[in-house]
Each structure stands twice: as structure tokens, then as C-alpha cells.
Write a protein that holds these residues in place. Sequence first.
Motif, PDB file in Angstrom:
ATOM      1  N   HIS A   1      -8.682 -28.227   0.140  1.00 46.39           N
ATOM      2  CA  HIS A   1      -8.002 -29.295   0.873  1.00 46.39           C
ATOM      3  C   HIS A   1      -7.201 -30.170  -0.101  1.00 46.39           C
ATOM      4  CE1 HIS A   1      -8.665 -31.842   4.777  1.00 46.39           C
ATOM      5  NE2 HIS A   1      -7.429 -31.918   4.364  1.00 46.39           N
ATOM      6  N   VAL A   2      -7.837 -30.562  -1.197  1.00 49.95           N
ATOM      7  CA  VAL A   2      -7.168 -31.346  -2.234  1.00 49.95           C
ATOM      8  C   VAL A   2      -5.992 -30.556  -2.812  1.00 49.95           C
ATOM      9  CG1 VAL A   2      -7.437 -32.395  -4.526  1.00 49.95           C
ATOM     10  CG2 VAL A   2      -9.225 -32.697  -2.796  1.00 49.95           C
ATOM     11  N   GLY A   3      -6.209 -29.270  -3.035  1.00 51.38           N
ATOM     12  CA  GLY A   3      -5.152 -28.422  -3.571  1.00 51.38           C
ATOM     13  C   GLY A   3      -3.948 -28.315  -2.648  1.00 51.38           C
ATOM     14  N   LEU A   4      -4.191 -28.240  -1.351  1.00 53.61           N
ATOM     15  CA  LEU A   4      -3.095 -28.174  -0.384  1.00 53.61           C
ATOM     16  C   LEU A   4      -2.238 -29.438  -0.425  1.00 53.61           C
ATOM     17  CD1 LEU A   4      -5.030 -26.618   2.628  1.00 53.61           C
ATOM     18  CD2 LEU A   4      -2.986 -25.613   1.560  1.00 53.61           C
ATOM     19  N   ILE A   5      -2.905 -30.592  -0.458  1.00 54.46           N
ATOM     20  CA  ILE A   5      -2.169 -31.858  -0.502  1.00 54.46           C
ATOM     21  C   ILE A   5      -1.384 -31.963  -1.810  1.00 54.46           C
ATOM     22  CG2 ILE A   5      -2.373 -34.370  -0.485  1.00 54.46           C
ATOM     23  CD1 ILE A   5      -4.974 -34.004   1.148  1.00 54.46           C
ATOM     24  N   TYR A   6      -2.028 -31.584  -2.920  1.00 52.00           N
ATOM     25  CA  TYR A   6      -1.347 -31.636  -4.217  1.00 52.00           C
ATOM     26  C   TYR A   6      -0.124 -30.720  -4.214  1.00 52.00           C
ATOM     27  CZ  TYR A   6      -0.580 -31.754  -9.244  1.00 52.00           C
ATOM     28  OH  TYR A   6      -0.006 -31.930 -10.480  1.00 52.00           O
ATOM     29  N   ALA A   7      -0.276 -29.521  -3.680  1.00 49.85           N
ATOM     30  CA  ALA A   7       0.832 -28.563  -3.650  1.00 49.85           C
ATOM     31  C   ALA A   7       2.007 -29.086  -2.835  1.00 49.85           C
ATOM     32  CB  ALA A   7       0.354 -27.225  -3.091  1.00 49.85           C
ATOM     33  N   LEU A   8       1.721 -29.794  -1.757  1.00 53.07           N
ATOM     34  CA  LEU A   8       2.779 -30.387  -0.943  1.00 53.07           C
ATOM     35  C   LEU A   8       3.517 -31.496  -1.697  1.00 53.07           C
ATOM     36  CD1 LEU A   8       1.186 -30.624   2.625  1.00 53.07           C
ATOM     37  CD2 LEU A   8       3.387 -29.556   2.064  1.00 53.07           C
ATOM     38  N   LYS A   9       2.774 -32.277  -2.463  1.00 47.75           N
ATOM     39  CA  LYS A   9       3.361 -33.398  -3.191  1.00 47.75           C
ATOM     40  C   LYS A   9       4.102 -32.961  -4.448  1.00 47.75           C
ATOM     41  CE  LYS A   9       1.439 -37.346  -3.707  1.00 47.75           C
ATOM     42  NZ  LYS A   9       0.506 -38.412  -4.151  1.00 47.75           N
ATOM     43  N   HIS A  10       3.725 -31.824  -5.002  1.00 45.34           N
ATOM     44  CA  HIS A  10       4.260 -31.405  -6.301  1.00 45.34           C
ATOM     45  C   HIS A  10       4.731 -29.951  -6.231  1.00 45.34           C
ATOM     46  CE1 HIS A  10       2.647 -35.084  -8.109  1.00 45.34           C
ATOM     47  NE2 HIS A  10       1.571 -34.868  -7.380  1.00 45.34           N
ATOM     48  N   LYS A  11       5.719 -29.728  -5.378  1.00 47.03           N
ATOM     49  CA  LYS A  11       6.184 -28.365  -5.117  1.00 47.03           C
ATOM     50  C   LYS A  11       6.763 -27.688  -6.356  1.00 47.03           C
ATOM     51  CE  LYS A  11       7.007 -28.973  -0.179  1.00 47.03           C
ATOM     52  NZ  LYS A  11       7.999 -28.894   0.931  1.00 47.03           N
ATOM     53  N   LYS A  12       7.328 -28.467  -7.277  1.00 46.83           N
ATOM     54  CA  LYS A  12       7.923 -27.868  -8.473  1.00 46.83           C
ATOM     55  C   LYS A  12       6.874 -27.511  -9.523  1.00 46.83           C
ATOM     56  CE  LYS A  12      12.461 -30.085  -7.992  1.00 46.83           C
ATOM     57  NZ  LYS A  12      13.474 -30.953  -8.642  1.00 46.83           N
ATOM     58  N   GLN A  13       5.679 -28.073  -9.394  1.00 45.23           N
ATOM     59  CA  GLN A  13       4.617 -27.815 -10.374  1.00 45.23           C
ATOM     60  C   GLN A  13       3.740 -26.622  -9.996  1.00 45.23           C
ATOM     61  OE1 GLN A  13       2.137 -31.214 -11.007  1.00 45.23           O
ATOM     62  NE2 GLN A  13       3.555 -32.210 -12.414  1.00 45.23           N
ATOM     63  N   VAL A  14       3.576 -26.383  -8.705  1.00 41.16           N
ATOM     64  CA  VAL A  14       2.622 -25.378  -8.233  1.00 41.16           C
ATOM     65  C   VAL A  14       3.371 -24.131  -7.777  1.00 41.16           C
ATOM     66  CG1 VAL A  14       0.723 -24.895  -6.657  1.00 41.16           C
ATOM     67  CG2 VAL A  14       1.080 -27.237  -7.487  1.00 41.16           C
ATOM     68  N   HIS A  15       3.060 -22.997  -8.407  1.00 42.88           N
ATOM     69  CA  HIS A  15       3.754 -21.743  -8.108  1.00 42.88           C
ATOM     70  C   HIS A  15       2.919 -20.785  -7.272  1.00 42.88           C
ATOM     71  CE1 HIS A  15       7.195 -22.566 -10.736  1.00 42.88           C
ATOM     72  NE2 HIS A  15       6.325 -23.107 -11.574  1.00 42.88           N
ATOM     73  N   ARG A  16       1.604 -20.924  -7.332  1.00 39.35           N
ATOM     74  CA  ARG A  16       0.716 -20.054  -6.550  1.00 39.35           C
ATOM     75  C   ARG A  16      -0.482 -20.864  -6.102  1.00 39.35           C
ATOM     76  NH1 ARG A  16       0.965 -15.390 -11.164  1.00 39.35           N
ATOM     77  NH2 ARG A  16       0.110 -17.152 -12.299  1.00 39.35           N
ATOM     78  N   LEU A  17      -1.052 -20.432  -4.987  1.00 41.80           N
ATOM     79  CA  LEU A  17      -2.186 -21.148  -4.409  1.00 41.80           C
ATOM     80  C   LEU A  17      -3.215 -20.135  -3.929  1.00 41.80           C
ATOM     81  CD1 LEU A  17      -3.119 -24.061  -3.521  1.00 41.80           C
ATOM     82  CD2 LEU A  17      -1.932 -23.627  -1.358  1.00 41.80           C
TER      83      LEU A  17
END
Length: 260
Positions: free
Chosen positions: A94-110
Motif C-alpha cells: 500500500h505504501v509502495g503504491l502511494i510512493y510510486a504515484l508520487k514519484h513516477k520518475k523514480q520508480v521503474h518497476r513494482l
Amino acid sequence: MELTIKSEKGFEYIDEGEGEVLLLLHGLFGAMSNWNQVVAHFSKSYRVLIPMMPIYTISIHKADLGGLVAFIEEFVKMKGLRDLTLVGNSLGGHVGLIYALKHKKQVHRLALTGSSGLFENGMGGSYPRRGSYDYIQEKVAYTFYDPAVATKELVDDVFEITNSNAKCLRMITIARSAQRHNMAKEVQQIDIPTLLVWGLNDTITPPLVAHEFNRLLPNSELRFIDRCGHAPMMEHPEIFNAYFEKFLQKHPLPTKSLTA
């Protein structure tokens, strides 16, 4: 594998291996040790980090998903991390999903396994009852298909948490924050490659939750593990690792990320 816990600027974390960064996030009752077999396997080829989230120590006014996401942001900044692959179990997903939404340029895979964010049946439908070791043992075992995975050490840890007023208050506050934050609309905006690994016998985030994530996340793939509950990386680490490794190879980081 014996994990070495490091301390730096108020953070406690695992940092093993070199290469592309895999950032692992544990769940509400989780711990860094939940990922032991994942670290042992992937630290040979990747840099694997696990921050200990301050679920039981965070300021009460920050005890929600926003507070935990802010903590991860501070950790990533402190370590100077970039080009992340986020892996989250339960609340960590859940935390990872929110982080990925906020930092789209930082996260390449989930990668999500037993993630909350749509629906979760916490502790078997009730908040933990204090003072009864047998009750806690039963509820911890409920997390897994094989009750033997709920070791005495694990049960003792949860029992200690539920018998601390301060820890229990923060845990309940964060759990309620997660239950209120349904991400059905938001996750449709996450278009990075996403792996869903789910236990077919997960009673906390049942298989229907995995199917719904798979439907909503536009670039996701779903893998089930039979005879497995809410924490596949603990109950069937070899299968989990095989699925995850194949996913990483299928979706390499952009060349510009590797050379920048």
C-alpha cells in the motif's frame, strides 16, 4: 542468511549487495526478517534495501499512510537512491503504491504481494485482543497456509506489540488509515510494469483482491502460489523468487537510467 542491521541518521535498515536497487517494504506486523530469503537470493546481483518502518514509534499525529510514505521519502533521499524497484507485502504494498504515484520518475518497476489498498481482512476480522497469548498465536497462524510458519519468535513479537499501549495505538491508527484509503481509482494511473504474487489461500487479502489489482493496474501480471497465505516470500520463497527474477529480466531498466 544473517542480515546485518545498519543504523544511520535515525534509520534502521538492511543494505546488501550491489547494482540495481530493490527496495523492500514490510507489512503492519512485519519485520525486515520477513524478507530473509529474498535478500539472500537477490543480493548476489542487486542492491537490496529494507528500511524498518516506524509503525510502532512514529509520532501519533503522523501515524497514517502519509506518515509512512514521508518516512520512505526521507530514507530514499538520505541514501541517495534512484531508479527504484519497489516490492511491498501487505501494508508495505500500500505504501509502495502511494510512493510510486508520487514519484513516477523514480520508480521503474513494482511488485506487490498480499498488498492492501483495495480490501484487507486485518487479523482475521478483528483488532488483536490483548493479554491472550493463545489468541495471538491463533491470529498469527491465520496469516499463513501452514501454521508452522508462525514460529514462537514471530508470535512472541506480535504478542509484545499488542501488549504495549503505545505500539498498539499506533498500529490500530495506521490500520484504520489503510482501510479508509481505497486506491481503486488511483492505481489505474500506475502504468509501470507491476508483478502481483499472491497466495491462493490468502485470507487477509483474498485472491479476488489480486484479480482486482490485475484488472485495475494497466501493466500488471498476476502469479498465484498454491498452499500459500498472506506472505508468499516467507511461506514459499523459492517460488516467489523465481517469479520475481523472471519479472526483473522481462522488464530491464531503461538504458538511460543505467548510464546516467
